[in-house]
Design a protein around this motif. Structure first.
Motif, PDB file in Angstrom:
ATOM      1  N   ARG A 161      -2.036  70.773  51.882  1.00 58.65           N
ATOM      2  CA  ARG A 161      -2.346  70.077  53.126  1.00 58.65           C
ATOM      3  C   ARG A 161      -3.842  69.761  53.211  1.00 58.65           C
ATOM      4  N   ALA A 162      -4.683  70.713  52.812  1.00 57.93           N
ATOM      5  CA  ALA A 162      -6.131  70.481  52.836  1.00 57.93           C
ATOM      6  C   ALA A 162      -6.516  69.377  51.860  1.00 57.93           C
ATOM      7  N   CYS A 163      -5.923  69.398  50.665  1.00 57.29           N
ATOM      8  CA  CYS A 163      -6.202  68.340  49.682  1.00 57.29           C
ATOM      9  C   CYS A 163      -5.764  66.978  50.205  1.00 57.29           C
ATOM     10  N   ARG A 164      -4.631  66.943  50.858  1.00 55.96           N
ATOM     11  CA  ARG A 164      -4.135  65.678  51.397  1.00 55.96           C
ATOM     12  C   ARG A 164      -5.058  65.159  52.499  1.00 55.96           C
ATOM     13  N   ARG A 165      -5.567  66.051  53.339  1.00 52.07           N
ATOM     14  CA  ARG A 165      -6.439  65.628  54.436  1.00 52.07           C
ATOM     15  C   ARG A 165      -7.769  65.085  53.947  1.00 52.07           C
ATOM     16  N   VAL A 166      -8.305  65.662  52.892  1.00 48.75           N
ATOM     17  CA  VAL A 166      -9.588  65.168  52.393  1.00 48.75           C
ATOM     18  C   VAL A 166      -9.433  64.090  51.337  1.00 48.75           C
ATOM     19  N   GLY A 167      -8.202  63.733  51.007  1.00 49.78           N
ATOM     20  CA  GLY A 167      -7.977  62.617  50.090  1.00 49.78           C
ATOM     21  C   GLY A 167      -7.977  62.988  48.635  1.00 49.78           C
ATOM     22  N   LEU A 168      -7.696  64.223  48.299  1.00 48.11           N
ATOM     23  CA  LEU A 168      -7.698  64.640  46.894  1.00 48.11           C
ATOM     24  C   LEU A 168      -6.292  64.715  46.301  1.00 48.11           C
ATOM     25  N   ASP A 169      -5.317  64.164  47.000  1.00 54.15           N
ATOM     26  CA  ASP A 169      -3.977  64.147  46.424  1.00 54.15           C
ATOM     27  C   ASP A 169      -3.786  62.850  45.633  1.00 54.15           C
ATOM     28  N   ARG A 170      -2.667  62.707  44.987  1.00 51.92           N
ATOM     29  CA  ARG A 170      -2.408  61.514  44.164  1.00 51.92           C
ATOM     30  C   ARG A 170      -1.489  60.541  44.899  1.00 51.92           C
ATOM     31  N   ASN A 171      -1.745  60.341  46.157  1.00 52.31           N
ATOM     32  CA  ASN A 171      -0.946  59.445  46.980  1.00 52.31           C
ATOM     33  C   ASN A 171      -1.152  58.004  46.512  1.00 52.31           C
ATOM     34  N   PRO A 172      -0.092  57.288  46.113  1.00 50.41           N
ATOM     35  CA  PRO A 172      -0.256  55.909  45.642  1.00 50.41           C
ATOM     36  C   PRO A 172      -0.620  54.937  46.767  1.00 50.41           C
ATOM     37  N   LEU A 173      -0.474  55.359  48.002  1.00 54.06           N
ATOM     38  CA  LEU A 173      -0.825  54.472  49.111  1.00 54.06           C
ATOM     39  C   LEU A 173      -2.311  54.523  49.457  1.00 54.06           C
ATOM     40  N   ARG A 174      -3.033  55.417  48.828  1.00 54.19           N
ATOM     41  CA  ARG A 174      -4.479  55.481  49.087  1.00 54.19           C
ATOM     42  C   ARG A 174      -5.158  54.293  48.417  1.00 54.19           C
ATOM     43  N   ARG A 175      -6.016  53.667  49.177  1.00 54.85           N
ATOM     44  CA  ARG A 175      -6.760  52.521  48.655  1.00 54.85           C
ATOM     45  C   ARG A 175      -8.047  52.993  47.993  1.00 54.85           C
ATOM     46  N   ARG A 176      -8.678  52.047  47.328  1.00 54.26           N
ATOM     47  CA  ARG A 176      -9.963  52.336  46.694  1.00 54.26           C
ATOM     48  C   ARG A 176     -10.980  52.785  47.745  1.00 54.26           C
ATOM     49  N   GLU A 177     -10.920  52.183  48.945  1.00 54.45           N
ATOM     50  CA  GLU A 177     -11.838  52.543  50.025  1.00 54.45           C
ATOM     51  C   GLU A 177     -11.636  53.990  50.466  1.00 54.45           C
ATOM     52  N   ASP A 178     -10.414  54.455  50.446  1.00 53.11           N
ATOM     53  CA  ASP A 178     -10.136  55.851  50.796  1.00 53.11           C
ATOM     54  C   ASP A 178     -10.756  56.796  49.768  1.00 53.11           C
ATOM     55  N   ARG A 179     -10.634  56.421  48.495  1.00 51.08           N
ATOM     56  CA  ARG A 179     -11.234  57.258  47.445  1.00 51.08           C
ATOM     57  C   ARG A 179     -12.766  57.223  47.523  1.00 51.08           C
ATOM     58  N   TRP A 180     -13.307  56.057  47.876  1.00 49.69           N
ATOM     59  CA  TRP A 180     -14.763  55.956  48.044  1.00 49.69           C
ATOM     60  C   TRP A 180     -15.223  56.861  49.192  1.00 49.69           C
ATOM     61  N   GLN A 181     -14.488  56.880  50.286  1.00 44.20           N
ATOM     62  CA  GLN A 181     -14.861  57.718  51.413  1.00 44.20           C
ATOM     63  C   GLN A 181     -14.842  59.190  51.022  1.00 44.20           C
TER      64      GLN A 181
END
Length: 196
Positions: free
Chosen positions: A11-31
Motif C-alpha cells: 500500500r505504501a509503495c502504491r501511494r508513493v508510485g513505486l508499484d508497476r501500475n500500467p496506468l501510471r503516466r510518465r508524469e506520475d513517475r517524474w513526480q
C-alpha cells in the motif's frame, strides 16, 4: 514478513508510485522521482548543515565565551541585605560585599536566582572596573549553533517542499492537458466499431 506487513508495504509503495501500475503516466513517475530526489536532498543536508554551519558557529561562540571569561573574574561575595522578591520575577535583589583587587571593601546590588539569607556567600562576576555583571552563559555556544542550524535546515526544508509543490503543480497541469487530449481522441472513435 507477515501478510499484514506485506499489505502495508504494498500500500505504501502504491501511494508513493513505486508499484508497476500500467496506468501510471510518465508524469506520475517524474513526480515520484522528484519527491525522492528532494527527500534525499533534505536527508543529505542535515549533516552538511551541522558540519558547515553548526560546528563553525559553535567554535566561534566558544572562543567568544573564553574571551568573556578572560575579561571577567569571579569572586565570592557576602550577602549583607536581602530585598523582597517581586512576584513577576524569580530573582531576589540582595546587597553583597566583597574585597576588591585593591584591598578596599566594595558593595553592590545583585539579583540572585536562588533564595539566600544574610551572611550567605554568593559567587559573583566582575568586569575590569569591579562592577557586578552577568556571568557568561556556558550553554550559549550550543544554543546558538543549534538555533542557526535549525533555521538553515528549516529554510532547506521549505525550499525543497516548495520545489516539490511547484513541480507537482506543473505536472498536474501537464496531466490535465493529456487527459483532455485523450478524451478528445476517445470521443472521435467512440462507438465507431459496430456501426455498419
Amino acid at each position: 514478513m507477515t501478510i499484514g506487513r506485506a499489505r502495508v508495504v504494498r500500500r505504501a509503495c502504491r501511494r508513493v508510485g513505486l508499484d508497476r501500475n500500467p496506468l501510471r503516466r510518465r508524469e506520475d513517475r517524474w513526480q515520484t522521482a522528484i519527491g525522492a530526489l528532494l527527500a534525499l536532498c533534505v536527508v543529505v543536508s542535515v549533516p552538511l548543515v551541522v558540519l558547515g554551519v553548526g560546528v563553525p558557529i559553535h567554535a566561534a561562540q566558544t572562543r567568544a565565551l573564553h574571551a568573556e571569561y578572560a575579561r571577567l573574574h569571579r569572586v565570592d561575595a557576602t550577602v549583607t541585605e536581602v530585598g523582597k522578591t517581586p512576584l513577576y520575577a524569580p530573582v531576589t535583589p540582595v546587597t553583597v560585599s566583597w574585597t576588591g583587587a585593591d584591598g578596599l571593601p566594595r558593595t553592590a546590588t545583585y539579583h540572585s536566582a536562588i533564595v539566600v539569607k544574610v551572611g550567605a556567600t554568593l559567587p559573583i562576576w566582575l568586569d575590569g572596573a569591579d562592577r557586578v555583571t552577568e556571568p557568561p552563559s556556558a550553554t550559549r555556544p550550543v544554543g546558538r549553533a543549534v538555533l542557526v542550524s535549525a533555521a538553515v535546515l528549516c529554510a532547506v526544508l521549505i525550499g525543497c517542499a516548495g520545489s516539490y509543490l511547484a513541480a507537482r503543480l506543473a505536472l498536474n497541469r501537464r496531466r490535465s492537458v493529456l487527459w483532455e487530449s485523450e478524451w478528445e481522441r476517445a470521443g472521435l472513435t467512440w462507438g465507431a466499431h459496430g456501426a455498419s
